[in-house]
Design a protein around this motif. Structure first.
Motif, PDB file in Angstrom:
ATOM      1  N   PHE A 238     -39.668 -71.196  13.039  1.00  0.00           N
ATOM      2  CA  PHE A 238     -38.780 -71.956  12.147  1.00  0.00           C
ATOM      3  C   PHE A 238     -37.485 -72.302  12.886  1.00  0.00           C
ATOM      4  CE2 PHE A 238     -35.338 -71.921   8.920  1.00  0.00           C
ATOM      5  CZ  PHE A 238     -35.733 -73.004   8.165  1.00  0.00           C
ATOM      6  N   GLN A 239     -36.875 -71.306  13.524  1.00  0.00           N
ATOM      7  CA  GLN A 239     -35.642 -71.549  14.287  1.00  0.00           C
ATOM      8  C   GLN A 239     -35.899 -72.501  15.454  1.00  0.00           C
ATOM      9  OE1 GLN A 239     -32.486 -70.914  13.999  1.00  0.00           O
ATOM     10  NE2 GLN A 239     -31.684 -71.174  16.065  1.00  0.00           N
ATOM     11  N   LEU A 240     -37.083 -72.359  16.077  1.00  0.00           N
ATOM     12  CA  LEU A 240     -37.414 -73.261  17.194  1.00  0.00           C
ATOM     13  C   LEU A 240     -37.369 -74.712  16.700  1.00  0.00           C
ATOM     14  CD1 LEU A 240     -38.396 -73.507  20.171  1.00  0.00           C
ATOM     15  CD2 LEU A 240     -40.714 -73.574  19.270  1.00  0.00           C
TER      16      LEU A 240
ATOM     17  N   PHE B 165     -21.300 -63.298  11.235  1.00  0.00           N
ATOM     18  CA  PHE B 165     -21.184 -63.191  12.693  1.00  0.00           C
ATOM     19  C   PHE B 165     -21.878 -64.373  13.380  1.00  0.00           C
ATOM     20  CE2 PHE B 165     -20.840 -58.271  12.416  1.00  0.00           C
ATOM     21  CZ  PHE B 165     -19.475 -58.373  12.220  1.00  0.00           C
ATOM     22  N   GLN B 166     -23.068 -64.751  12.867  1.00  0.00           N
ATOM     23  CA  GLN B 166     -23.789 -65.856  13.518  1.00  0.00           C
ATOM     24  C   GLN B 166     -22.900 -67.099  13.575  1.00  0.00           C
ATOM     25  OE1 GLN B 166     -26.572 -68.552  11.627  1.00  0.00           O
ATOM     26  NE2 GLN B 166     -28.212 -67.833  12.962  1.00  0.00           N
ATOM     27  N   GLN B 167     -22.203 -67.367  12.501  1.00  0.00           N
ATOM     28  CA  GLN B 167     -21.368 -68.568  12.491  1.00  0.00           C
ATOM     29  C   GLN B 167     -20.081 -68.373  13.302  1.00  0.00           C
ATOM     30  OE1 GLN B 167     -22.378 -71.543  11.546  1.00  0.00           O
ATOM     31  NE2 GLN B 167     -24.327 -70.512  11.165  1.00  0.00           N
TER      32      GLN B 167
ATOM     33  N   ILE C 172     -21.065 -71.233  17.437  1.00  0.00           N
ATOM     34  CA  ILE C 172     -22.164 -72.110  17.838  1.00  0.00           C
ATOM     35  C   ILE C 172     -22.066 -73.500  17.222  1.00  0.00           C
ATOM     36  CG2 ILE C 172     -23.737 -71.283  15.997  1.00  0.00           C
ATOM     37  CD1 ILE C 172     -24.753 -72.420  19.543  1.00  0.00           C
ATOM     38  N   ASN C 173     -21.691 -73.546  15.940  1.00  0.00           N
ATOM     39  CA  ASN C 173     -21.705 -74.860  15.302  1.00  0.00           C
ATOM     40  C   ASN C 173     -20.519 -75.721  15.678  1.00  0.00           C
ATOM     41  OD1 ASN C 173     -24.213 -75.036  14.155  1.00  0.00           O
ATOM     42  ND2 ASN C 173     -23.618 -73.702  12.460  1.00  0.00           N
ATOM     43  N   ALA C 174     -19.489 -75.091  16.240  1.00  0.00           N
ATOM     44  CA  ALA C 174     -18.412 -75.887  16.814  1.00  0.00           C
ATOM     45  C   ALA C 174     -19.041 -76.761  17.904  1.00  0.00           C
ATOM     46  CB  ALA C 174     -17.348 -74.978  17.391  1.00  0.00           C
TER      47      ALA C 174
HETATM   48  C1  BGC Z   1     -27.933 -71.572  12.678  1.00  0.00           C
HETATM   49  C2  BGC Z   1     -27.363 -72.950  12.613  1.00  0.00           C
HETATM   50  C3  BGC Z   1     -27.173 -73.476  14.008  1.00  0.00           C
HETATM   51  C4  BGC Z   1     -28.457 -73.393  14.797  1.00  0.00           C
HETATM   52  C5  BGC Z   1     -28.243 -73.773  16.220  1.00  0.00           C
HETATM   53  C6  BGC Z   1     -29.209 -71.607  13.435  1.00  0.00           C
HETATM   54  O1  BGC Z   1     -29.755 -70.343  13.494  1.00  0.00           O
HETATM   55  O2  BGC Z   1     -28.123 -71.066  11.380  1.00  0.00           O
HETATM   56  O3  BGC Z   1     -26.142 -72.914  11.913  1.00  0.00           O
HETATM   57  O4  BGC Z   1     -26.738 -74.789  13.979  1.00  0.00           O
HETATM   58  O5  BGC Z   1     -28.986 -72.094  14.743  1.00  0.00           O
HETATM   59  O6  BGC Z   1     -29.424 -73.756  16.949  1.00  0.00           O
END
Ligand code: BGC
Length: 518
Positions: free
Chosen positions: A174-176, A292-294, A298-300
């Motif tokens: 899914f993430q891929l 933490f993920q945000q 990364i989204n910057a």
């Molecule tokens: C995040 C997203 C991000 C993406 C980048 C996802 O796991 O939830 O916010 O844009 O990874 O690859």
């Protein structure tokens, strides 16, 4: 090491008989399109907002500022309306999650995906054909609703339809696809940048491809046996189970789903159940992982890479080209995670990435701090390339750690009866903090300048310390054995595991949960 570095003994859990059937393969395509759509929406806005034609039409003030030499490099794009274009999608998505949690449970996973697909199609039409700012923002809001519904239903659909032994792999798939969606968007932006004056319309409209795929896919597939059985359609559920597992021998799995659905019915208030003391560790970890993920930042990069590279003095096409490179690194590094997550484990990936992310961000901050003054319009070719390499170093470490694991770990740690409510909180907190970053980044860039990277690197230290002490290893632990083998063994979290809540008895969950333990 104080955290749960204990070894995991060989699994005692039983495996149900299951073949990898065509219908399971089709479900993988489903995940692909749900993830693609989310990724496309993440990746498209940064490129579009750096296109002059788009700015002239919707944000003329930003366009003027962009071409004024007196404006600080870091502040060219600081505009609330422009940030709202990006962030409205996430605000809508996090609100939609709560409705999606209801439809996923009561109408099924398949119908929830169909609803997502319809939201996407209408959203694509409105954004692609937008005549003014309100039409554009309404379109983004509808796309956001699609994301809220899809991110709730697709991972659940996959987890339920997948045979146990490939569930982890499918989850990261899914993430891929999120990363492929982001890359596809950057490529589209790169191609449409030279089409005047409607290139941006093409960028926004091509989201129609993944949107249509998801909708058609949702019409074609069957719902999961779990959802059918939970909604009382027992015979149909059993027939589907036989079909997807490619065997007549489904009785053990069928009985387990039946038992799980019985427990699920006893839990009248899934969200209240989630708040009980023994669910505290999973809940805290799921919420913190999303925050933490945000806050890795990364989204910057994902939203604003072209804008950021433009700020560094790259020409528009070079900036878009660099965004394509970071997007490709993102996809390839996610594959690394698929191969290594069950071998080296979650903790090793997160800790290694912590070091790599910290160093690359500090280096970027130093280069920008020393080399880019507020009004010089170029970093110079050599340093520009060096910064792109450092951004790729950062993105790759995120892609094999916080990217996929931010989604994987919450999905594998909640007990069955709170798994769907837990997923809804996970999606909601994720989108909330995605919104915060999307809305604040350009202003932060303007005020903190290169310090923005110092800010994110400090967060990377905090999250790495958290992982070191508080995140137990869940590699190779069957989902239903998490309580015994992970939480009850952990030096800190075990204190939440030793007593029963009185509340449990009032909604009948306690007895049911005890029965479910092996
Ligand atoms: C995040 C997203 C991000 C993406 C980048 C996802 O796991 O939830 O916010 O844009 O990874 O690859």
């Amino acid at each position: 090491m104080p955290a749960a570095g204990f070894s995991v003994s060989a699994s005692a859990s039983s495996e149900f008989e299951a073949k990898i059937t065509p219908i399971v393969i089709i479900s993988c395509f489903m995940a692909a399109t749900g993830g693609l759509m989310f990724g496309y929406d993440v990746g498209i806005s940064g490129g579009v907002t750096s296109m002059d034609d788009f700015l002239i039409k919707f944000f003329p003030a930003v366009y003027r500022r962009k071409h004024e030499t007196t404006e600080s490099n870091y502040c060219k794009y600081d505009n609330q309306g422009l940030q709202l274009f990006t962030s409205s999608l996430y605000l809508a998505g996090l609100t939609a999650t709560f409705f999606a949690s209801y439809t996923t449970r009561n109408l099924g996973r398949r119908l929830t995906m169909l609803i997502a697909g319809i939201f996407f199609i209408v959203g694509v039409i409105l954004t692609g054909a937008a005549q003014d700012l309100p039409m554009l923002i309404v379109g983004r809001i509808l796309l956001g609703c699609g994301v809220g519904f899809a991110n709730q239903a697709v991972p659940l659909f996959l987890s339920e339809i997948a045979p146990t032994r490939i569930r982890g792999g499918l989850n990261i798939l899914f993430q891929l696809n999120v990363t492929i969606g982001i890359l596809f968007a950057s490529l589209v932006n790169y191609g449409t940048d030279n089409i005047h004056p409607w290139g941006w319309r093409l960028s926004l409209s091509l989201a129609g491809i993944p949107a249509l795929l998801l909708t058609v896919g949702a019409l074609l597939v069957v719902d999961t046996p779990n959802s059918l059985i939970e909604r009382g359609r027992l015979e149909e559920g059993k027939a589907v189970l036989k079909k997807i597992r490619g065997t007549e021998n489904v009785e053990p799995e069928y009985n387990e789903i039946l038992e799980a659905s019985r427990i699920s019915h006893q839990v009248k208030h899934p969200f209240r159940n989630l708040l009980q003391r023994r669910n505290r560790p999973q809940l805290i970890i799921a919420i913190l992982l999303q925050i933490f993920q945000q806050f890795t930042g990364i989204n910057a990069i994902m939203f604003y890479a072209p804008v950021l590279f433009n700020t560094l003095g790259f020409k528009s096409s070079a900036a878009l080209y660099s965004a394509v490179i970071t997007g490709a690194v993102n996809v390839l590094s996610t594959v690394v995670s698929i191969y290594s997550v069950d071998k080296v484990g979650r903790r090793v990936l997160l800790l290694e990435a912590g070091v790599q992310m910290f160093l690359s961000q500090v280096v970027i901050a130093v280069v920008l701090g020393v080399k880019l003054s507020d009004h010089s319009d170029n970093l110079g070719r050599g340093y520009g390339i060096f910064v792109v390499v450092m951004v790729c170093t950062f993105v790759s470490s995120f892609a094999w750690s916080w990217g996929p694991l931010g989604w994987l770990i919450p999905s594998e740690t909640f007990p069955l009866e709170t798994r769907s409510a837990g997923q809804s909180v996970t999606v909601c907190v994720n989108l909330l903090f995605t919104f915060v970053i999307a809305q604040a980044f350009l202003s932060m860039l303007c005020h903190l300048k290169y310090g923005i990277f110092v800010f994110f690197s400090a967060w990377v230290v905090v999250m790495s310390v958290f992982v070191l002490f508080f995140l137990p290893e869940t590699k190779n632990v069957p989902i239903e054995e998490m309580a015994e083998r992970v939480w009850k063994q952990h030096w800190f979290w075990k204190r939440f595991m030793d007593d029963d809540d009185d509340d449990d008895k009032s909604n009948g969950a306690d007895g049911a949960v005890k029965k479910a333990q092996p």
